[in-house]
Design an enzyme around this catalytic site. Structure first.
Site, short mmCIF file in Angstrom:
data_model
loop_
_atom_site.label_atom_id
_atom_site.label_comp_id
_atom_site.label_asym_id
_atom_site.label_seq_id
_atom_site.Cartn_x
_atom_site.Cartn_y
_atom_site.Cartn_z
CG HIS A 143 67.29 38.95 46.39
ND1 HIS A 143 68.14 39.33 45.38
CD2 HIS A 143 67.80 37.82 46.91
CE1 HIS A 143 69.13 38.46 45.29
NE2 HIS A 143 68.94 37.53 46.22
CE LYS A 170 70.02 34.32 45.14
NZ LYS A 170 71.02 35.08 45.92
#
Length: 253
Positions: A143, A170
C-alpha cells in the site's frame, strides 16, 4: 490463470468478489459485525486486527478469530494486521507482527492471511510456508498512501509477490490526478494480460480513484473492498453501492 477457491468462493473467476472489513475496536462489536455480515451482499470478510484494542493478547485474538469464523458461516475470513507504515491503525513491532501471525496460523481460525510485501523477507517466507502447510491462502500486498508509482514499478511489485508464492497479489496506491488512476488501471491490465498466474487485486484510493474499485472485471482485478459501516480505506464504497456498480458493468461489458 487459475482461480483461488476458498470455501464456495472462486476468486479470479467472474465478477470481482466483494470483501467487507471489520474494523471495530472491541470484541463485542467485532462479533456483532461478523454476525451482521451474514446478511450483507458480500463474498468474503476481512478482520482488521490492527483496530482491535486487545490485539497484543495473542491467545485472545486466536480465540476471537474462532468465534468470528463461526459467525460467518460459509463466507471466507481474511485476517489482516495492517502496519502503520502502510496505513494501519496501531504501532506494532515487526517482531510482534510475525509472532501474532504465527500464533494465528497454529491456533486461530482463518482462510486467508494478509502479509505485507516489504516486511522482513526471510520471516515472511517462513510464515508463508507455514501458512500454506496449514491450508491458508496468502495475500501478499503493498500500500502506498503517498503516491502512484510508475506502471513498470506497479507491475514489478505484483510480479515479485507472485514469485514469492502469493495465492493473491494485491496493491493499493494513492493518485494525485486522473493520470495516476489510468496508470494503475494500465498496470492492472498489463499484469493480468501478460504475467498473472494467480488472481491480482488492485485499487487507486480516495475519491479520485473510486472508479478502480468498480471496474475490476474490465481490467483484471479479482477483489474489491466495500464498507458495511466504517470504511477501512479512503474511497471505499458501501457494499450495496458496490454491488450495483458491479452488476451494471457485468451487464454492459
Amino acid at each position: 490463470m487459475k482461480p483461488v477457491i476458498v470455501k464456495n468462493v472462486r476468486i479470479g473467476e467472474g465478477n470481482p468478489k466483494i470483501v467487507v472489513p471489520i474494523v471495530a475496536p472491541t470484541a463485542e462489536d467485532i462479533l456483532a459485525e461478523a454476525t451482521a455480515s451474514q446478511t450483507l451482499d458480500c463474498d468474503l470478510v476481512e478482520w482488521r486486527l490492527d483496530y482491535y484494542e486487545n490485539v497484543a493478547d495473542f491467545s485472545d485474538v486466536c480465540n476471537l478469530s474462532q468465534q468470528v469464523m463461526e459467525r460467518l458461516g460459509q463466507k471466507p475470513l481474511l485476517l489482516t494486521f495492517r502496519t502503520q507504515k502502510e496505513g494501519g491503525e496501531m504501532a506494532f513491532s515487526e517482531e510482534n507482527y510475525f509472532a501474532l501471525y504465527h500464533e494465528l496460523v497454529k491456533k486461530g481460525a482463518l482462510d486467508l492471511l494478509d502479509i505485507e510485501l516489504f516486511a522482513n523477507p526471510l520471516a515472511a517466507d517462513t510464515l508463508i510456508h507455514e501458512a500454506k502447510k496449514a491450508g491458508i491462502k496468502i495475500v501478499l500486498c503493498n500500500h502506498d498512501f503517498q503516491k502512484t508509482p510508475s506502471q513498470e514499478e506497479i507491475v514489478a511489485r505484483l510480479r515479485q509477490m507472485q514469485m514469492r508464492q502469493a495465492d493473491i497479489c494485491k496493491i493499493a496506491v494513492m493518485p494525485q490526478d486522473a493520470t495516476d488512476v489510468l496508470t494503475l488501471l494500465s498496470a492492472t491490465n498489463e499484469m493480468y494480460t501478460h504475467y498473472a498466474s494467480v488472481p491480482i487485486v488492485t485499487m487507486s484510493m480516495g475519491q479520485l480513484g473510486m472508479i478502480s474499485r468498480v471496474t475490476g472485471q474490465l481490467f483484471g482485478s479479482a477483489l474489491t473492498f466495500g464498507s458495511a459501516q466504517q470504511a477501512s480505506a479512503p474511497g471505499q464504497l458501501s457494499v450495496q453501492v458496490l454491488r450495483n456498480y458491479l452488476k451494471t458493468f457485468e451487464q454492459n461489458k
